[in-house]
Design a protein around this motif. Structure first.
Motif, short mmCIF file in Angstrom:
data_model
loop_
_atom_site.label_atom_id
_atom_site.label_comp_id
_atom_site.label_asym_id
_atom_site.label_seq_id
_atom_site.Cartn_x
_atom_site.Cartn_y
_atom_site.Cartn_z
N PRO A 298 -9.58 -9.32 -1.84
CA PRO A 298 -10.54 -10.41 -1.42
C PRO A 298 -10.70 -10.26 0.11
O PRO A 298 -11.99 -10.71 0.73
CB PRO A 298 -10.23 -11.53 -1.83
N ASP A 299 -9.54 -10.21 0.67
CA ASP A 299 -9.61 -10.06 2.36
C ASP A 299 -9.69 -8.81 2.91
O ASP A 299 -9.61 -8.51 4.11
CB ASP A 299 -8.57 -10.92 3.05
N ARG A 300 -10.03 -7.76 1.99
CA ARG A 300 -10.00 -6.44 2.49
C ARG A 300 -8.72 -5.75 2.95
O ARG A 300 -8.99 -4.64 3.82
CB ARG A 300 -11.29 -6.05 3.30
N LEU A 301 -7.55 -6.20 2.87
CA LEU A 301 -6.43 -5.80 3.54
C LEU A 301 -5.56 -5.40 2.18
O LEU A 301 -5.75 -5.82 1.07
CB LEU A 301 -5.52 -6.68 4.41
N PRO A 302 -4.72 -4.27 2.18
CA PRO A 302 -3.85 -3.60 1.12
C PRO A 302 -3.07 -4.69 0.70
O PRO A 302 -2.67 -5.85 1.74
CB PRO A 302 -3.28 -2.48 1.69
N VAL A 303 -2.59 -4.56 -0.45
CA VAL A 303 -1.41 -5.62 -0.87
C VAL A 303 -0.31 -4.89 -1.28
O VAL A 303 -0.10 -4.02 -2.02
CB VAL A 303 -2.29 -6.31 -2.31
N TYR A 304 0.89 -5.06 -0.58
CA TYR A 304 2.38 -4.44 -0.66
C TYR A 304 3.16 -5.56 -0.86
O TYR A 304 3.41 -6.42 0.09
CB TYR A 304 2.42 -3.67 0.36
N GLY A 305 3.90 -5.53 -2.14
CA GLY A 305 5.00 -6.51 -2.35
C GLY A 305 4.86 -7.17 -3.81
O GLY A 305 4.03 -7.01 -4.70
N SER A 306 6.15 -7.93 -4.15
CA SER A 306 6.27 -8.30 -5.30
C SER A 306 5.58 -9.79 -5.59
O SER A 306 5.48 -10.55 -4.67
CB SER A 306 7.79 -8.72 -5.45
N ALA A 307 4.99 -10.01 -6.53
CA ALA A 307 4.34 -10.97 -7.01
C ALA A 307 5.32 -11.95 -7.91
O ALA A 307 5.66 -13.06 -7.52
CB ALA A 307 3.34 -10.88 -7.74
N GLU A 308 5.68 -11.44 -9.00
CA GLU A 308 6.53 -12.33 -9.94
C GLU A 308 7.24 -11.32 -10.92
O GLU A 308 6.66 -10.15 -10.91
CB GLU A 308 5.80 -13.22 -10.69
N SER A 309 8.45 -11.69 -11.34
CA SER A 309 8.96 -10.84 -12.45
C SER A 309 9.10 -9.53 -12.38
O SER A 309 8.87 -8.55 -13.01
CB SER A 309 8.19 -11.21 -13.68
N CYS A 310 9.46 -8.93 -10.80
CA CYS A 310 9.85 -7.60 -10.52
C CYS A 310 8.43 -7.01 -10.80
O CYS A 310 8.70 -5.65 -11.21
CB CYS A 310 10.86 -7.07 -11.35
N PHE A 311 7.08 -7.68 -10.68
CA PHE A 311 6.05 -6.89 -10.35
C PHE A 311 5.58 -6.63 -9.16
O PHE A 311 5.52 -7.45 -8.30
CB PHE A 311 5.09 -7.77 -11.46
N PHE A 312 5.47 -5.13 -8.79
CA PHE A 312 5.26 -4.99 -7.47
C PHE A 312 3.71 -4.36 -7.14
O PHE A 312 3.35 -3.55 -7.63
CB PHE A 312 6.14 -4.11 -6.96
N TRP A 313 3.15 -5.15 -6.49
CA TRP A 313 1.61 -4.50 -6.00
C TRP A 313 1.75 -3.50 -4.68
O TRP A 313 2.61 -3.69 -3.90
CB TRP A 313 0.64 -5.67 -5.36
N PHE A 314 1.00 -2.27 -5.31
CA PHE A 314 0.82 -1.43 -4.06
C PHE A 314 -0.58 -0.77 -4.17
O PHE A 314 -0.84 0.35 -4.67
CB PHE A 314 1.82 -0.23 -4.43
N ALA A 315 -1.44 -1.65 -3.86
CA ALA A 315 -2.93 -1.38 -4.30
C ALA A 315 -3.75 -2.13 -3.06
O ALA A 315 -3.50 -2.57 -2.09
CB ALA A 315 -3.18 -2.24 -5.73
N GLY A 316 -5.28 -1.92 -3.39
CA GLY A 316 -6.17 -2.51 -2.37
C GLY A 316 -6.21 -1.69 -1.03
O GLY A 316 -6.70 -2.21 -0.22
N GLN A 317 -6.05 -0.50 -1.33
CA GLN A 317 -6.06 0.58 -0.08
C GLN A 317 -7.49 0.62 0.51
O GLN A 317 -7.77 1.31 1.56
CB GLN A 317 -5.35 1.59 -0.11
N GLY A 318 -8.56 0.14 -0.35
CA GLY A 318 -9.94 0.56 0.27
C GLY A 318 -10.18 1.98 0.37
O GLY A 318 -9.87 2.77 -0.46
#
Length: 357
Positions: A298-318
């Motif tokens: 939504p803010d047009r920046l990539p998403v890097y890092g853990s959210a919950e339960s060892c689920f890791f985001w590495f996405a949103g690179q436009g």
């Protein structure tokens, strides 16, 4: 089979991350298509520009530059952002936006730099560091490096479902293949939110957008010395290709469901119309047309890092995932393996915790 880290998606994001961590963890790289990089990586316009994506993306692009240069993935191109008299404010805003950064920008006269440029395009900003990226070789080298370090790559393995049980992700893929991993990384690009949902994790609103590209034969032919040309208002960009061809985009963004996209005739026509309003070249024929997917949070920046339960985001690179891949992979590796973060990078600005659930 059991792994330390399972990465979903073998495009440039997943491949670069696997290459960065494969010698320090047991890594599984899952790809839904029969060959990695089919949807976005393989359809890139293939340029490296420190202004592309804006000042919040620039540190990632700039940090990736030396790595790409050292590997021989960059070739000189140069860029010129162009505008008309009524675009003076946009030209000044571009210069101001990057004034406090190491990006080398300067006001230039675009007329002698772009043969056939129509007279009303009087304003320009030069970006001499802009370069071609050898995307295919970069992506292939990441996959080879990952394989050499022990990463297992499974193609045609679309994730169907995953659940966390007793501290382990149990992953089911199509054709009945099952895997286990301690950490699951979502590097699925346009499918990132869908993958999260299939894992029982709340999506964060990563939206896919269609971007159109065409390859043209023009009269006169595009000179090899032509820079990458960008409308300062975001209406188009074009660059020379081998054999006097031209790659052109109307710089469009159409929100679409994640799927195998194709160029729409209307967008191709819009692209050509915008080109002809900028230069006096005649379009002889459209030789190729294609579209790719860009995916934004939504803010047009990539998403890097853990959210919950060892689920890791590495996405949103436009549209800047390739030009930032080396730095992004180092960020991902630092977060996953608890090692030192690259100098000058504020990873907190890209953390998934910035989105309220």
């Amino acid at each position: 089979m059991s792994f330390d880290i399972a990465i979903v998606g073998a495009g440039i994001a997943g491949a670069s991350l696997a290459a960065a961590i494969g010698d320090r963890a047991r890594v599984l790289l899952l790809e839904g298509e029969e060959r990695p990089g089919y949807h976005a990586t393989g359809r890139s316009a293939a340029f490296w520009s420190e202004t592309y994506g804006g000042p919040h993306i620039q540190p990632l692009t700039t940090a990736s530059g030396p790595m790409l240069q050292a590997g021989g993935y960059l070739d000189p191109l140069g860029a010129v952002h162009i505008g008309r008299d009524e675009d003076a404010a946009a030209i000044e805003a571009l210069l101001d936006e990057f004034a406090a950064t190491p990006v080398a920008l300067s006001a230039v006269d675009p007329q002698p730099l772009i043969p056939g440029l129509r007279a009303e395009w009087t304003l320009g900003v030069g970006e001499p560091t802009c370069a071609y990226i050898d995307v295919a070789r970069l992506h292939g080298d990441y996959l080879q490096q990952a394989t050499r370090s022990g990463t297992r790559i499974e193609s045609g393995a679309r994730l169907e479902a995953a659940s966390r049980q007793a501290g382990v992700w149990r992953i089911e893929t199509e054709h009945g293949r099952s895997f286990e991993a301690t950490i699951l990384v979502d590097a699925a690009g346009a499918w990132a939110d869908e993958v999260a949902t299939r894992c029982g994790v709340a999506p964060i609103g990563i939206t896919p957008y269609r971007r159109t590209m065409v390859q043209l034969q023009t009269d006169p032919a595009a000179p090899a010395t032509l820079p990458f040309v960008i409308d300062v208002n975001g209406g188009f960009y074009f660059k020379p290709e081998a054999g006097g061809r031209l790659w052109l985009s109307p710089h469009d963004e159409h929100p679409v469901p994640a799927h195998d996209v194709a160029a729409e005739e209307l967008d191709v026509a819009i692209a050509i119309d915008r080109l002809e309003r900028a230069v006096d070249w005649r379009v002889v024929r459209v030789e190729r047309r294609w579209a790719g997917l860009r995916s934004f949070a939504p803010d047009r920046l990539p998403v890097y890092g853990s959210a919950e339960s060892c689920f890791f985001w590495f996405a949103g690179q436009g549209g800047f995932g390739i030009q930032t891949a080396p730095a992004a992979a180092r960020i991902g590796a630092a977060l996953l393996l608890d090692t030192a973060m690259p100098d000058g990078i504020d990873a907190a600005r890209y953390a998934p915790s910035r989105f309220k659930r």
